[in-house]
Design a protein around this motif. Sequence first.
Motif, PDB file in Angstrom:
ATOM      1  N   UNK A 179      48.265  48.062  38.266  1.00  0.00           N
ATOM      2  CA  UNK A 179      48.397  48.212  36.816  1.00  0.00           C
ATOM      3  C   UNK A 179      47.386  49.252  36.331  1.00  0.00           C
ATOM      4  N   UNK A 180      47.909  50.257  35.606  1.00  0.00           N
ATOM      5  CA  UNK A 180      47.029  51.329  35.131  1.00  0.00           C
ATOM      6  C   UNK A 180      46.342  50.896  33.831  1.00  0.00           C
ATOM      7  N   UNK A 181      45.232  51.567  33.504  1.00  0.00           N
ATOM      8  CA  UNK A 181      44.607  51.259  32.224  1.00  0.00           C
ATOM      9  C   UNK A 181      45.634  51.390  31.097  1.00  0.00           C
ATOM     10  N   UNK A 182      45.579  50.457  30.164  1.00  0.00           N
ATOM     11  CA  UNK A 182      46.505  50.398  29.024  1.00  0.00           C
ATOM     12  C   UNK A 182      47.951  50.090  29.432  1.00  0.00           C
ATOM     13  N   UNK A 183      48.107  49.540  30.641  1.00  0.00           N
ATOM     14  CA  UNK A 183      49.436  49.131  31.072  1.00  0.00           C
ATOM     15  C   UNK A 183      49.638  47.638  30.865  1.00  0.00           C
ATOM     16  N   UNK A 184      50.923  47.244  30.834  1.00  0.00           N
ATOM     17  CA  UNK A 184      51.276  45.830  30.671  1.00  0.00           C
ATOM     18  C   UNK A 184      52.159  45.424  31.853  1.00  0.00           C
ATOM     19  N   UNK A 185      51.920  44.231  32.391  1.00  0.00           N
ATOM     20  CA  UNK A 185      52.859  43.692  33.375  1.00  0.00           C
ATOM     21  C   UNK A 185      53.038  42.199  33.159  1.00  0.00           C
ATOM     22  N   UNK A 186      54.203  41.737  33.565  1.00  0.00           N
ATOM     23  CA  UNK A 186      54.503  40.305  33.400  1.00  0.00           C
ATOM     24  C   UNK A 186      54.521  39.641  34.764  1.00  0.00           C
ATOM     25  N   UNK A 193      55.849  32.633  31.548  1.00  0.00           N
ATOM     26  CA  UNK A 193      55.563  34.049  31.722  1.00  0.00           C
ATOM     27  C   UNK A 193      54.124  34.329  31.314  1.00  0.00           C
ATOM     28  N   UNK A 194      53.429  35.018  32.178  1.00  0.00           N
ATOM     29  CA  UNK A 194      52.065  35.424  31.876  1.00  0.00           C
ATOM     30  C   UNK A 194      52.070  36.929  31.693  1.00  0.00           C
ATOM     31  N   UNK A 195      51.618  37.366  30.516  1.00  0.00           N
ATOM     32  CA  UNK A 195      51.543  38.806  30.300  1.00  0.00           C
ATOM     33  C   UNK A 195      50.116  39.263  30.589  1.00  0.00           C
ATOM     34  N   UNK A 196      50.014  40.321  31.373  1.00  0.00           N
ATOM     35  CA  UNK A 196      48.694  40.863  31.697  1.00  0.00           C
ATOM     36  C   UNK A 196      48.636  42.309  31.231  1.00  0.00           C
ATOM     37  N   UNK A 197      47.609  42.633  30.492  1.00  0.00           N
ATOM     38  CA  UNK A 197      47.411  44.034  30.109  1.00  0.00           C
ATOM     39  C   UNK A 197      46.046  44.474  30.613  1.00  0.00           C
ATOM     40  N   UNK A 198      45.993  45.732  31.034  1.00  0.00           N
ATOM     41  CA  UNK A 198      44.693  46.213  31.512  1.00  0.00           C
ATOM     42  C   UNK A 198      43.963  46.830  30.314  1.00  0.00           C
ATOM     43  N   UNK A 199      43.398  45.956  29.538  1.00  0.00           N
ATOM     44  CA  UNK A 199      42.736  46.355  28.298  1.00  0.00           C
ATOM     45  C   UNK A 199      41.478  45.517  28.150  1.00  0.00           C
ATOM     46  N   UNK A 200      40.648  45.888  27.207  1.00  0.00           N
ATOM     47  CA  UNK A 200      39.444  45.089  26.980  1.00  0.00           C
ATOM     48  C   UNK A 200      38.502  45.745  26.014  1.00  0.00           C
ATOM     49  N   UNK A 201      37.414  45.015  25.772  1.00  0.00           N
ATOM     50  CA  UNK A 201      36.470  45.442  24.734  1.00  0.00           C
ATOM     51  C   UNK A 201      35.084  45.639  25.352  1.00  0.00           C
ATOM     52  N   UNK A 202      35.063  45.829  26.706  1.00  0.00           N
ATOM     53  CA  UNK A 202      33.771  45.881  27.381  1.00  0.00           C
ATOM     54  C   UNK A 202      33.493  47.231  28.028  1.00  0.00           C
ATOM     55  N   UNK A 203      34.495  48.091  28.080  1.00  0.00           N
ATOM     56  CA  UNK A 203      34.300  49.396  28.712  1.00  0.00           C
ATOM     57  C   UNK A 203      34.209  49.307  30.217  1.00  0.00           C
ATOM     58  N   UNK A 204      34.730  48.231  30.769  1.00  0.00           N
ATOM     59  CA  UNK A 204      34.657  48.038  32.223  1.00  0.00           C
ATOM     60  C   UNK A 204      36.077  47.789  32.740  1.00  0.00           C
ATOM     61  N   UNK A 205      36.182  47.648  34.061  1.00  0.00           N
ATOM     62  CA  UNK A 205      37.460  47.178  34.591  1.00  0.00           C
ATOM     63  C   UNK A 205      37.726  45.802  33.978  1.00  0.00           C
ATOM     64  N   UNK A 206      38.950  45.598  33.504  1.00  0.00           N
ATOM     65  CA  UNK A 206      39.192  44.298  32.895  1.00  0.00           C
ATOM     66  C   UNK A 206      40.635  44.131  32.453  1.00  0.00           C
ATOM     67  N   UNK A 207      40.987  42.896  32.227  1.00  0.00           N
ATOM     68  CA  UNK A 207      42.368  42.555  31.873  1.00  0.00           C
ATOM     69  C   UNK A 207      42.367  41.588  30.710  1.00  0.00           C
ATOM     70  N   UNK A 208      43.478  41.580  30.021  1.00  0.00           N
ATOM     71  CA  UNK A 208      43.679  40.555  29.000  1.00  0.00           C
ATOM     72  C   UNK A 208      44.952  39.788  29.353  1.00  0.00           C
TER      73      UNK A 208
END
Lengths: 401, 558, 517
Positions: A179-186, A193-208
């Motif tokens: 999953x690329x930064x700012x990408x979404x996958x289910x 269904x679990x939605x995962x996005x490669x996003x965050x508020x920490x400036x690090x590798x991370x997912x929501x």
Amino acid sequence: MKAIDYSNKTHYRTKAFHSPFYSRQEPMNQLKEWGRWSDYLSPHAYSCASMEYFACRNACSVFDLTPMTKYHISGKDALAYLNRLVTRDVSKIKPGRVGYCVWCTDEGRVIDDGTIFHLSENEYRMCSQERHLDWLLTNTIGFDVSLTEETHEVAALALQGPTSCATLKQMGLEGVENLKPFGIRYFSFENTQLMVSRTGFTGDLGYELWIDPDHAEVLWDRLFEAGHLHGIQAMGDEALAMLRVEAGFIQAGHDFMPAHQTVRVSHTRSPYELGLGWLVDFKKPNFNGRKALLAEKEHGHRYNLVKLDIEGNKSACDSYVFTKNKKLVGTVTSATWSPSAKASIALATLEAPFGRPGEELLVEIYYQKELKWSRVMARAVVVSGVFFDPPRRRQTPAADY
Amino acid sequence: MTRKQARDIIQVQIYREPNRVKKYDAIVVGAGHNGLTNAAFLAKAGLDVLLVEKNDYIGGATVSLKKHKDWVYSNCSYVCSLLRPEVYRSLNLAKYGLQVVPYGGSATISQNGDYLGSYVDPDVSRREMARLSPRDADAKVRFDRDIMRQCRFIRQFLLRTAPDPTSFKPRDLMEMFYMGKQLLNLGEDVIYDMMRLYTMSISEYLDEYFEHPLIKAAKAGSGIIGSAMGVMSPGTAYVLLHHAMGDVDGTMGAWGFARGGMGAIAQAMADCFEDHGGELLSGSGVEQITVRGGKVTGVALENGNEYQADVVVSNMTLPRTFLECMDQNDLEPDFIRKVKNFKIRGSSGKLNFALDGLPKFTALEDNPELIKGDLHLVDTVERLELAYDDWKNGSWSKDPYVDMLIPTLTDPTMAPPGKHFMSVFVQYVPPKVNGEDWTSDHRDQFGQTVIDKIESYAPGFKDLILHVEIRTPRDLEDDVGLTQGNIFQGELTMDQLLFNRPIPGYAQYRGPAKGLYMCGSSNHPGGGVMAAPGANAAREILRDMRKPKSVPEGWIDD
Amino acid sequence: MTRANNHIVIIGGGHNGLVCAAYLAKAGKQVTVLEAAEQVGGLAVTQEFAPGFNVSAGAHLLFMLDKNIRKELRLDSAGLSFSQQDMSTTALAEDGNHLLIAGDSLQGADISNNDQVAMKEYQRFMKRFAGIFNRLNNRTPPRIGSKNRHDLLSLAKTALQVRLLGKNDMREFLRIAGINIYDVLQENFESPLLKGALSLDGVLGTNLGPRSNNSMFCALHRFSGMQGMSVPRGGMGSVSKALANVATNKGVTIRTSATVSRILMEGDRVSGVELQDGEKIPAVTVVSSADPKTTFLGLLGARHMEAGFTRKISNIRMRGNTAKLHLALDGLPEFNGLEQTQLGDRLLIAPDMEYVERAFNHAKYGERSSKPVAEITIPSLHDDSLAAPGKHVLSAIVQYAPYQLKAGWPAEKATFTDQIIDLLAKYAPGIHSQIIHKELLTPVDIEREFRISGGHWHHGELAIDQFLMLRPVPHCAQYASPVNGLFLCGAGSHPGGGVMGSAGRNAANAILASQRL
């Protein structure tokens, strides 16, 4: 399992509700210190903010972002609607992608910033700190869209830090590393269904991670099971505040006042004044604030939001900023000691034209040692990059640590 | 019981015989809160001041009275928010025992058993609104912002004398310039908002923010309290502003109780006045303000006594001052005509109850918190407007608007434990019934209308009533001297605001005779227990006497 | 072939659209007027509502037409003439003891000496105060808070005019301009019939009762034409025809039955208009005399506007409350106590202010008046072009008839029509038997027939909060809209409705000024 139930009209008895993760957060919260975030209790810290901070920079940490305001936007005009709403060109956010956006009043003053998730064709989710139903519905006049708030219908966790990808893989999310930064996958997860996005508020590798509230507890449990060997920890908002300043992220109510709440008109800010000029796209025809922002681009803006690297080890919260000639030119809006950069860092609002990269300034810091207050005029320099920006943040496939 | 406690609760009857031959520096007529404020500032500045009051109690409509056993009623005004903190502090009212305690929340109960609550906690309040309309809950942010912008502007002028726009005197020009500058500082769009807010009806103004009928009805009430207009009458949006611009300890729009009832405010002011050497004479009203050669010479009281002074300050309403207490030959016919045209229509009444226990509102059965705040019984703006139509037709509203409070849930000094005083402000109530004077039958019927309405929301209410005092505009005029029972001493409409208040050309607290001043709510900035007209008038009097400045102007609020 | 870059398209051939077109053409611009109806005129139109019976279907009296326009466009030599001028008003009393109001003199109804004197004073100050409005009418409203020289000058001019009233009048002006006509009339007059009649000046065409603040403002606005009432020969359509003649002579192309379906955009500026049949007409400047809601929400579309502006447009109060009754009569009706010559007067049914106020009460709750008020004219008395000899036309403006009638107009229209006729019969007992045909235009009919959103005659309520720099909404009140190349010239803009033409003239000036830049 929705937190707020109006049917029995007892909602007033509770000042703040429990998030769907509360049953898991509560035993972990050794300090029993809870803050309020919108409708929910949100831990300031579970045990120690700086340890939680390092969990995020060194391993991975979990932050409950259920209280974040979420809107669901769908319909045949959804794209046109969003494009008129925000300043950037939403057509460039393809399905399965997320974009950071800012939206303005007609006068070009920032109402809020947030993220737009392009879930599928004509279907979006918009997340922000503040609530905007009145404004968003006003924006629907003349558009064929349906807009609903889904804050309480979606439980969300941020899993942030270098081992976050490894943890998710351990949990069985196959291929999440791609999953690329700012990408979404289910992913399918416990029959939902679990939605995962490669996003965050920490400036690090991370997912929501986004899931229906009924599966919140099992998500938390599975996450901590999987993260056990990867140093997972729960994190409160104090640690997050340090992380986001290092990453250079601004926050409504701290670094700017949302225009709809601002009584003193001159205390509002434009995207340019927040350093978000890159989010303004004049190539698309009409959007809220376009005329005003065009004029501002031409005639200049009044403030600059800058990042300061401040000498010494005192945190510069609420400080005045001066030029080297002692002319008062602004104030610090967010500040922290950066454990990663080993520097006192800050976001500050300065009167234009002050705040050019490399400019040297003075920050007036008051601090106390054993109740004795001292004042220091610390030298500071305006920096252009963020204070912490590891390559793993963008690396795809994501590394295991 | 200490002396202080006694003062909190009981109105001390004050009667002293002043020296008859003595000439005072100033005589203030009427010991309402503005008269008291005015007299206190004058006395504080070193003047020899006599304050005369027709009733044998002080306070005017800012009063606590025992009408039933140990119950203390705030039987006219009943809540406090507008009282200028600058006056509070300058007269050191805290030292004289005044304490204003904020109360939280409110509820608007609709006929179907639902309600809209408002709570001290902003999140809970928002969620409550969201229960009815999520959109309105968010729109309230914009609404509060816009109202606050206007409040901040108008608050600057509460403790200032309005300029005369027709004058070329430097002082007026400078004040006009100052106002203009403050106005332009707001910026173009806020100026336009202001023009709209000042001229629109509250119901149309609310339509631009809210969609839910109950939310609109709940907000609209503030647009009509004390006013002889309906929620759909243009001009009522301003009245909302008048009720929103006060504060308790800096919380704008918050309201509070004076501990011991509203009379505690008057009592503290009176104590301050006397502490500074002022003389208070109650029990006889003014028969005439005497004028010789275009200058005031003093007052003649109804009891036959006469007192002299070169300065006479009237706290009475404009019509009462000039049409009832002055020789009409001392006034220009044109001035008299303008006084007669002053709009001072009574529109409200009041019921004060001594209750054997706490009423149980069906809708609030499981919500004991809300009953501490103000309670309203209305569903829609249409229902409010219908109440106004009755008034226009010359009768009290058959389905009146009520603003109810039970101060004894907050204030332990006003009724025995477990018993309650309940204040019910009612609108609309006309000064005359179908053109005829009120009869006691009318008064009872009016009271019954209100009691029946409350009973229908709180079954069993009637059985709790130990005593009720029913006050019509007629009573307000007879007891307190408020002409036609208008609680603001004159309507708060465009034609009677700022430099138009009370009448154009006389908006700077000076009357048509030399040495004659006006300090009542008929003057800028108008009614409510604000004390601003009294303070402003004192400032002008001292200015004319070339005394040093001692009356505070507004605190800077950036 | 028209070159798009200097071509101006005007949407709507109402009187304001025509005035605007004539002035633009006079300045050498190439102008096309697109009118959806079969004839020009909008609400200033004469229509055959029954075979052989013609009536001014919208406005039926002319008293606000800007004198400058009449002079500058030489309307008199373009076919404008009058069948009646400086008309008197007769306030009808049920007992036949009517009140005749001619200028500042009063006759009948046992009017007191006090009222006679007061009427002279009332007319004096109303004219003085209306004079201030009159001068405002002919100017682009200034913006407040801008540092633009024109704006500051314009504001200073107005302030000076108010100052020049002198101390007493200035104070009185500042006092009464924002209040209600009920109070002002109560202060001045005794006769209920007189007060009832005068109160109509403050409420006709509005959503106000005499006791509503703003009604004094509306009365002053009505007075601001500074002229007597008149009826054009051939009905109000003659005004429009004269304007069309002038415009055509100056080279304006007028197309009727040409309904604009949308305004075309290219990037962030207008590029023309599209007609219902799909025809596209390119233009660099599009001027709309349609009402603001129709223009922006209907023809332009919200996506070309910013959201705050869209909200303001949606919030414009423009729901009509006025109906129009047309009767085709077999003969001249007989009114109790009226000479035949007096039938040419403006006849009012407003016996007292409380009556008017009660009529208004209904409208607040979405009901029609059970006892309406009416302004009646019988134009055929002095104009034989309207009906065959011996036949007559009665035209009445009737209030209150709210656009959003709770019961719905389909259910209520017939009853309301009969109710009004019954009301007329109280004063003219034989009228029932004289009626050959009747027509009632409710606000819903007006919306449909004249394409005015909400059916409001003035394209938006006349009120202080929708006047000058606030009309139709801020940032669109100087005739230029926020959309490049799109201007407004209709009654929805300053100085509002009534057959004035000022909005059209001011808009033309604003357009020309913007093109000189």
